[in-house]
Design a protein around this motif. Structure first.
Motif, mmCIF file in Angstrom:
data_model
loop_
_atom_site.group_PDB
_atom_site.id
_atom_site.type_symbol
_atom_site.label_atom_id
_atom_site.label_comp_id
_atom_site.label_asym_id
_atom_site.label_seq_id
_atom_site.Cartn_x
_atom_site.Cartn_y
_atom_site.Cartn_z
ATOM 1 N N LYS B 188 60.837 92.646 14.750
ATOM 2 C CA LYS B 188 59.580 93.591 14.986
ATOM 3 C C LYS B 188 60.240 94.755 14.222
ATOM 4 O O LYS B 188 61.452 95.059 13.829
ATOM 5 C CB LYS B 188 59.879 93.787 16.475
ATOM 6 N N TYR B 189 59.100 95.600 14.354
ATOM 7 C CA TYR B 189 59.581 97.023 13.535
ATOM 8 C C TYR B 189 59.048 97.901 14.402
ATOM 9 O O TYR B 189 58.158 98.247 15.198
ATOM 10 C CB TYR B 189 58.689 97.005 12.044
ATOM 11 N N ILE B 190 59.585 99.319 13.852
ATOM 12 C CA ILE B 190 59.152 100.551 14.378
ATOM 13 C C ILE B 190 58.810 101.360 13.254
ATOM 14 O O ILE B 190 59.486 101.490 12.046
ATOM 15 C CB ILE B 190 60.775 101.223 15.179
ATOM 16 N N ALA B 225 63.855 99.117 22.898
ATOM 17 C CA ALA B 225 63.073 98.820 24.065
ATOM 18 C C ALA B 225 62.177 97.818 23.617
ATOM 19 O O ALA B 225 61.903 96.963 24.518
ATOM 20 C CB ALA B 225 62.083 100.094 24.359
ATOM 21 N N ILE B 226 61.800 97.446 22.572
ATOM 22 C CA ILE B 226 60.826 96.504 22.109
ATOM 23 C C ILE B 226 61.751 95.433 21.444
ATOM 24 O O ILE B 226 61.043 94.217 21.033
ATOM 25 C CB ILE B 226 59.656 96.909 21.021
ATOM 26 N N GLY B 227 62.929 95.451 21.061
ATOM 27 C CA GLY B 227 63.600 94.564 20.301
ATOM 28 C C GLY B 227 63.585 94.547 18.955
ATOM 29 O O GLY B 227 63.583 93.505 18.346
ATOM 30 N N ALA B 228 63.520 95.742 18.249
ATOM 31 C CA ALA B 228 63.441 96.056 16.852
ATOM 32 C C ALA B 228 64.852 96.392 16.191
ATOM 33 O O ALA B 228 65.307 97.236 17.132
ATOM 34 C CB ALA B 228 62.224 96.759 16.473
ATOM 35 N N HIS B 229 64.948 95.889 15.138
ATOM 36 C CA HIS B 229 66.281 96.424 14.434
ATOM 37 C C HIS B 229 66.084 97.272 13.203
ATOM 38 O O HIS B 229 67.023 97.518 12.529
ATOM 39 C CB HIS B 229 67.085 95.232 14.118
ATOM 40 N N HIS B 230 64.681 97.301 12.800
ATOM 41 C CA HIS B 230 64.694 98.086 11.529
ATOM 42 C C HIS B 230 63.523 99.135 11.646
ATOM 43 O O HIS B 230 62.482 98.793 12.270
ATOM 44 C CB HIS B 230 64.435 97.261 10.347
ATOM 45 N N GLY B 231 63.404 100.299 11.282
ATOM 46 C CA GLY B 231 62.647 101.251 11.485
ATOM 47 C C GLY B 231 62.070 102.026 10.173
ATOM 48 O O GLY B 231 63.099 102.052 9.246
ATOM 49 N N TYR B 232 60.834 102.354 9.775
ATOM 50 C CA TYR B 232 60.345 103.051 8.646
ATOM 51 C C TYR B 232 59.916 104.457 9.131
ATOM 52 O O TYR B 232 59.250 104.538 9.960
ATOM 53 C CB TYR B 232 59.473 102.235 7.725
ATOM 54 N N ALA B 233 60.516 105.584 8.397
ATOM 55 C CA ALA B 233 59.821 106.933 8.771
ATOM 56 C C ALA B 233 59.002 106.991 7.379
ATOM 57 O O ALA B 233 59.346 107.271 6.297
ATOM 58 C CB ALA B 233 60.942 107.793 8.825
ATOM 59 N N TYR B 234 57.596 106.969 7.751
ATOM 60 C CA TYR B 234 56.606 107.339 6.635
ATOM 61 C C TYR B 234 56.546 108.608 6.435
ATOM 62 O O TYR B 234 55.616 109.247 7.579
ATOM 63 C CB TYR B 234 55.392 106.269 7.016
ATOM 64 N N VAL B 235 56.812 109.450 5.477
ATOM 65 C CA VAL B 235 56.696 110.615 5.301
ATOM 66 C C VAL B 235 55.859 110.877 3.951
ATOM 67 O O VAL B 235 56.160 110.229 3.075
ATOM 68 C CB VAL B 235 58.060 111.483 5.138
ATOM 69 N N ARG B 236 55.163 112.173 3.849
ATOM 70 C CA ARG B 236 54.180 112.360 2.934
ATOM 71 C C ARG B 236 55.291 112.669 1.802
ATOM 72 O O ARG B 236 56.097 113.572 1.866
ATOM 73 C CB ARG B 236 53.659 113.440 3.010
ATOM 74 N N ASN B 237 54.733 112.197 0.496
ATOM 75 C CA ASN B 237 55.618 112.805 -0.427
ATOM 76 C C ASN B 237 55.597 114.185 -0.720
ATOM 77 O O ASN B 237 56.563 114.699 -1.551
ATOM 78 C CB ASN B 237 54.939 112.061 -1.838
ATOM 79 N N GLU B 238 54.499 114.889 -0.263
ATOM 80 C CA GLU B 238 54.132 116.393 -0.387
ATOM 81 C C GLU B 238 55.285 117.116 0.291
ATOM 82 O O GLU B 238 55.304 118.200 0.451
ATOM 83 C CB GLU B 238 52.896 116.594 -0.199
ATOM 84 N N TYR B 239 56.140 116.392 1.146
ATOM 85 C CA TYR B 239 56.810 117.156 1.938
ATOM 86 C C TYR B 239 58.671 117.031 1.653
ATOM 87 O O TYR B 239 59.135 116.469 2.506
ATOM 88 C CB TYR B 239 56.957 116.503 3.516
ATOM 89 N N PRO B 240 58.706 117.751 0.611
ATOM 90 C CA PRO B 240 60.235 117.428 0.040
ATOM 91 C C PRO B 240 61.465 117.950 0.869
ATOM 92 O O PRO B 240 62.240 116.998 1.137
ATOM 93 C CB PRO B 240 60.132 118.217 -1.432
ATOM 94 N N PHE B 241 61.000 118.868 1.422
ATOM 95 C CA PHE B 241 62.029 119.304 2.715
ATOM 96 C C PHE B 241 62.210 118.364 3.772
ATOM 97 O O PHE B 241 63.299 117.992 4.414
ATOM 98 C CB PHE B 241 61.848 120.809 3.141
#
Lengths: 213, 540
Positions: B188-190, B225-241
Motif C-alpha cells: 500500500k502507499y501513502i 495505520a494502513i499498513g503501508a511502507h512507502h510514501g511519496y511527497a508530491y511537491v511542485r517543482n516551483e517550490y524549490p525551498f
C-alpha cells in the motif's frame, strides 16, 4: 452471463449482467448520444454526452456504469438536456469543417448526435467564435491528422493501446490546444490503420498509399 | 556575561527570502561576530512566521521582540539592542494604528493573538533544517505513541477527531484511512499532496518549508495505520525551498531512525520519497496525481471508478492526503481526538489555514479555528482594507471557489457554509478585494487560469471554460452582448454538471458566484459599456 431487466424510459429492457447501461440501451435500439464509446474498448467517459438520469435524479455517464437489476433510468429529461446540449453546441462551434466534402459525412458520430438532439443552429451562432484554424499534421506516410475536426474522443489512442500494448499516439498540449500526436517514435507505427478506421469524425485521414509509395 | 542567551529568529519563508532575508541573515551573522556577541545570542533561520506583509521578519526570543521590514542597514542597531540596558529598535517594531503605539512582542500583535496556531505552531519558531529543534518542540512523540498503539486504534482516534481532508474536498480522513486499511493486499502507499497550484495560495508550501517533520511524522503514522511502507511527497517543482527543506528533513529522519527499517524498534518499516510535479494544476486531483507519479500524463479518471483507497498508485490501495492534513496528525495523536474535536464547528473540526492576500492590510499565513467568521479573519487579523477603501468581496478556494460579498462577512468559515454560499474551502487561498476591483475582470482572470490548465480530455471543461473566458473577455472589452449573462449561466451549469473531474465541475464557480452577487456589474459592462470599478479600460 445472466440476464436481467432494467427500465429505460419507462420500458422494460433485457440486459446482460456485466454490460453497461449504454451497451444495453444501444442493443435494445435505444440511442443515447455518445462520441468516445467504441465497442470493445475500455470506456473512459471523456465526451460526457452519454449522461442519463437515475431514479434519484443523479446524472451519470452510462458508458461506465454496469447495469443492476431493477435499475430505472431516463435517457431524456430537462436536467440531461441542460447538461448535454451546451456541450454539443460548443463542440459544433469548435468543429471548423463543414460536412460537405468530409470523408466521414454520412457515417459521422457527431452528425448522429446532432440530429438526435435536433441541434438548433441559431443557438450555436450565439457562441463566440473558436480560435483560428490549425494546420493539418502530417502524422506519417499513411495518415494525416486534422486538429480542427478532432473531438478528442481518444478512440485512436485506446485502439492503438489495445492492439499494440502501448499506444504510440497520445494527447499533447493543454486546454483547447490539446491534440493527438505521435508520442515517441512514430517509425514504430505498424500502420495497421485501425485508428483511422475507428475515428468517428474523419479526423485521421488515410493517405492514398499507392501515391505515397 | 549577560544573564540570558537570546535567539535571533530570521524568517526564511519564501516571502521574506524574496525581500532579502537570506542576505539579512548573513549580515546578522557577520555583525554578531564583529560585535563579539556570539556568547549573548545565536541566530536561527526559520520557516514562514506568517506576517508576510511586514517581511523580512526578525524575532528575538525569549521575549518575542518583533522586528518588521528589516533590512541589512538595521543589523547594527538590532544587535546593539541586545546589550544590557540598550533600548529596542523602535522604528522596526509593529506600530498599531488603533492604540497608536508600537508593540514590542509579536504575541501582542492582533494579527497573531487572534489566531490559533496549532498546525503552524512550529512555523517560524523552529529551524526546519534541524531535527533537534523539532524534537525539542515535542516532535516525533506522536510517532512513538502511535507505534505503541494498534493501527485500528489510530484510525479510530483520527475518525473520532472529525478531521476532514484539508486539500479541498473535505473528505473525512479517518474514513479514508479505514477504507485503505481494509483494502486487501500487502503493498500500500501513502501520498502527500503538495501540488498546491491555486493562484494566491501558499499555505502548503509554508508548512513544508517551515515544519517539514510534522508532515513526515503524519505520513509515517498514516503508513503504520494502513499498513503501508512507502510514501511519496508530491511537491511542485516551483517550490524549490520546500523541496530542499523536505529533502533535508527526510534525510535527518532517516539518520535518527524515524524513517527506514525497524522504526524506533517497532519492526515497522517506512520511507518517504519526494516526487516533483511538472507544473500542472490538474495534477492536484487525486487520480491525475497518481498517474503523474507513475510517469504518465496527469489526467483525471472518470467516475464511477474504484476509490484511490482501493486502486491507487501502481494499482495498490493508497491514502492521499494534503500537506496540512498530515501536519494535523501528530497533534491528534498527542492530544487525543476529544481535544481536537472540541475545536471548530459541528461538522468541521480543528483549524483552517489560509493564505490571506489581496487588498488587505496584513497579508500572510494564518490559522484560525473552523467556524471563525470571515469578518474576524479579514478585519481583525487582516486589519481590514488598506487606504480606507471599502471591502467588496473575498474569494476563497482559488480558481475553483467563488467570490463572496460583504453581506456574507458574518458567515462562519467551514466546509459546508462556504459550499452552500457558492464558494468552497479549497486548499486555503483567500483573496480580499476592495471597491477598486472589477468582479467581471476577476472572473475572467480565474477562467483564464482554468481554461489553460484544463487537461483537455473532456469536452465541457476543454471548450466550455475557453468559451466562458472568451465571453468574459469580450464583456470587459466593451463587446458584451445582451444575453451573455444567461449564456454564461447556461454554460456554467452545463460544465458543472457534466465535467469529468473536480477541476471542470468547479471551474464556473468564480463566474456563477460573481453573477449571483454582482450581477449589476455585468449589466453595467454589457448595457452601458461602463466598468463601475474603473478597471476595464475599454469600459470607462
Amino acid at each position: 452471463m445472466s440476464k436481467l431487466t432494467i427500465n429505460i424510459d419507462g420500458k422494460e429492457v433485457q440486459a446482460k449482467s456485466g454490460d453497461t447501461i449504454l451497451e444495453t440501451a444501444l442493443a435494445a435500439g435505444k440511442y443515447i448520444p455518445h462520441l468516445c464509446y467504441c465497442p470493445g474498448l475500455k470506456p473512459e467517459a471523456l465526451c460526457r454526452l452519454c449522461l442519463v438520469e437515475m431514479a434519484d435524479g443523479e446524472l451519470i455517464t452510462s458508458c461506465r456504469v454496469p447495469v443492476v437489476r431493477g435499475m430505472v433510468i431516463k435517457t431524456k429529461s430537462p436536467a440531461i438536456d441542460r447538461a448535454v446540449r451546451p456541450t454539443v453546441e460548443l463542440l459544433i462551434k469548435y468543429h471548423h469543417e463543414r460536412c460537405a466534402g468530409c470523408p466521414a459525412s454520412g457515417h459521422c458520430e457527431l452528425q448522429t448526435v446532432m440530429s438526435h438532439l435536433k441541434i438548433d443552429r441559431k443557438r450555436v451562432r450565439r457562441l463566440r467564435p473558436p480560435p483560428a484554424k490549425r494546420p493539418i499534421d502530417v502524422m506519417n506516410r499513411c495518415f494525416d491528422y486534422d486538429p480542427n475536426r478532432c473531438i478528442l474522443c481518444g478512440i485512436c489512442i485506446r485502439t492503438c493501446e489495445a492492439i499494440h500494448g502501448e499506444s504510440l499516439l497520445y494527447y499533447i498540449g493543454r486546454g483547447h490546444e490539446t491534440k493527438v500526436a505521435f508520442y515517441g517514435d512514430e517509425k514504430k507505427c505498424e500502420t495497421c490503420l485501425k485508428c483511422v478506421e475507428r475515428c468517428p469524425v474523419g479526423t485521421l485521414l488515410a493517405k492514398n498509399l499507392i501515391e505515397a509509395k | 556575561m549577560p544573564e540570558k542567551l537570546r535567539t535571533i529568529l530570521v524568517c526564511q519563508g519564501t516571502g521574506c527570502i524574496s525581500g532579502g532575508a537570506g542576505q539579512l541573515q548573513e549580515a546578522l551573522s557577520a555583525e554578531l561576530t564583529l560585535q563579539k556577541l556570539n556568547a549573548v545570542a545565536e541566530i536561527k533561520h526559520t520557516g514562514c512566521h506568517g506576517f508576510c506583509q511586514r517581511g523580512p521578519l526578525v524575532v528575538i526570543e525569549p521575549e518575542g521582540i518583533f522586528y518588521t521590514k528589516v533590512t541589512q542597514n538595521d543589523v547594527p542597531d538590532i544587535l546593539h539592542s541586545l546589550r544590557p540596558g540598550a533600548p529596542l529598535v523602535e522604528r522596526l517594531l509593529y506600530y498599531d494604528t488603533v492604540i497608536n503605539q508600537p508593540i514590542k512582542s509579536f504575541h501582542d500583535v492582533p494579527f497573531y493573538y487572534k489566531q490559533q496556531r496549532l498546525v503552524l505552531r512550529n512555523c517560524g519558531v523552529i529551524n526546519p533544517e534541524n531535527i533537534d529543534d523539532y524534537l525539542d518542540a515535542g516532535g516525533y512523540k506522536a510517532l512513538r505513541k502511535a507505534l505503541a498503539m494498534k493501527p485500528e486504534e489510530i484510525i479510530k482516534e483520527v475518525k473520532d477527531s472529525g478531521l476532514r481532508g484539508l486539500g479541498g474536498a473535505g473528505f473525512p480522513t479517518g474514513r479514508k484511512w479505514e477504507a485503505a486499511s481494509q483494502s486487501p493486499g500487502n503493498v500500500k502507499y501513502i501520498i502527500c499532496n503538495g501540488d498546491e497550484g491555486d493562484p494566491g495560495a501558499f499555505q502548503d508550501r509554508s508548512v513544508l518549508e517551515g515544519d517539514p517533520h510534522s508532515v513526515i511524522e503524519g505520513m509515517i503514522i498514516a503508513g503504520y495505520a494502513i499498513g503501508a511502507h512507502h510514501g511519496y511527497a508530491y511537491v511542485r517543482n516551483e517550490y524549490p525551498f520546500a523541496v530542499h527543506r523536505l529533502g533535508v528533513a527526510i534525510e535527518q529522519a532517516r539518520q535518527r531512525g524515524y524513517l527506514g527499517k525497524n522504526i524506533l524498534g517497532s519492526k515497522f518499516n517506512f520511507d518517504v520519497e519526494i516526487f516533483q510535479g511538472a507544473g500542472a494544476f490538474v495534477c492536484g486531483e487525486s487520480t491525475a496525481l497518481v498517474l503523474s507519479i507513475e510517469g504518465k500524463r496527469g489526467m483525471p479518471r472518470s467516475l464511477p471508478r474504484p476509490r484511490t483507497t482501493e486502486v491507487g498508485l501502481w494499482g495498490k490501495p493508497t491514502v492521499l492526503n494534503n500537506v496540512k492534513t498530515y501536519a494535523n496528525i501528530p497533534l491528534i495523536i498527542n492530544n487525543g481526538a476529544a481535544w481536537f474535536a472540541s475545536r471548530g464547528t459541528e461538522k468541521s473540526k480543528g483549524t483552517a489555514i489560509f493564505s490571506l492576500t489581496g487588498k488587505v492590510v496584513n497579508s500572510g499565513l494564518i490559522e484560525v479555528v473552523m467556524g471563525t467568521r470571515l469578518r474576524e479573519i479579514i478585519f481583525d487579523i487582516g486589519g481590514g482594507i488598506p487606504g480606507g477603501r471599502a471591502f467588496k468581496a473575498v474569494q476563497t478556494g482559488g480558481p475553483s471557489g467563488g467570490c463572496l460579498p460583504a453581506e456574507m462577512l458574518n458567515m462562519p468559515v467551514d466546509f459546508d457554509s462556504l459550499t452552500s454560499a457558492g464558494s468552497m474551502m479549497g486548499s486555503g487561498g483567500m483573496v480580499v478585494m476592495d471597491q477598486d476591483t472589477c468582479m467581471v475582470d476577476i472572473a475572467r482572470y480565474f477562467l483564464d487560469f482554468t481554461q489553460r490548465e484544463s487537461c483537455g480530455q473532456c469536452i465541457p471543461c476543454r471548450i466550455g471554460t475557453k468559451q466562458m473566458f472568451d465571453i468574459l473577455d469580450s464583456i470587459i472589452k466593451g463587446r458584451g452582448k445582451p444575453g451573455d449573462i444567461d449564456l454564461l449561466l447556461e454554460l456554467g451549469h452545463s460544465i458543472k454538471e457534466s465535467s469529468l473531474c473536480a477541476l471542470g465541475q468547479s471551474a464556473p464557480n468564480p463566474v456563477l458566484s460573481t453573477i449571483r452577487y454582482f450581477r449589476d456589474e455585468y449589466e453595467a459592462h454589457i448595457f452601458e459599456g461602463h466598468c463601475p470599478a474603473g478597471v476595464c479600460t475599454h469600459c470607462l
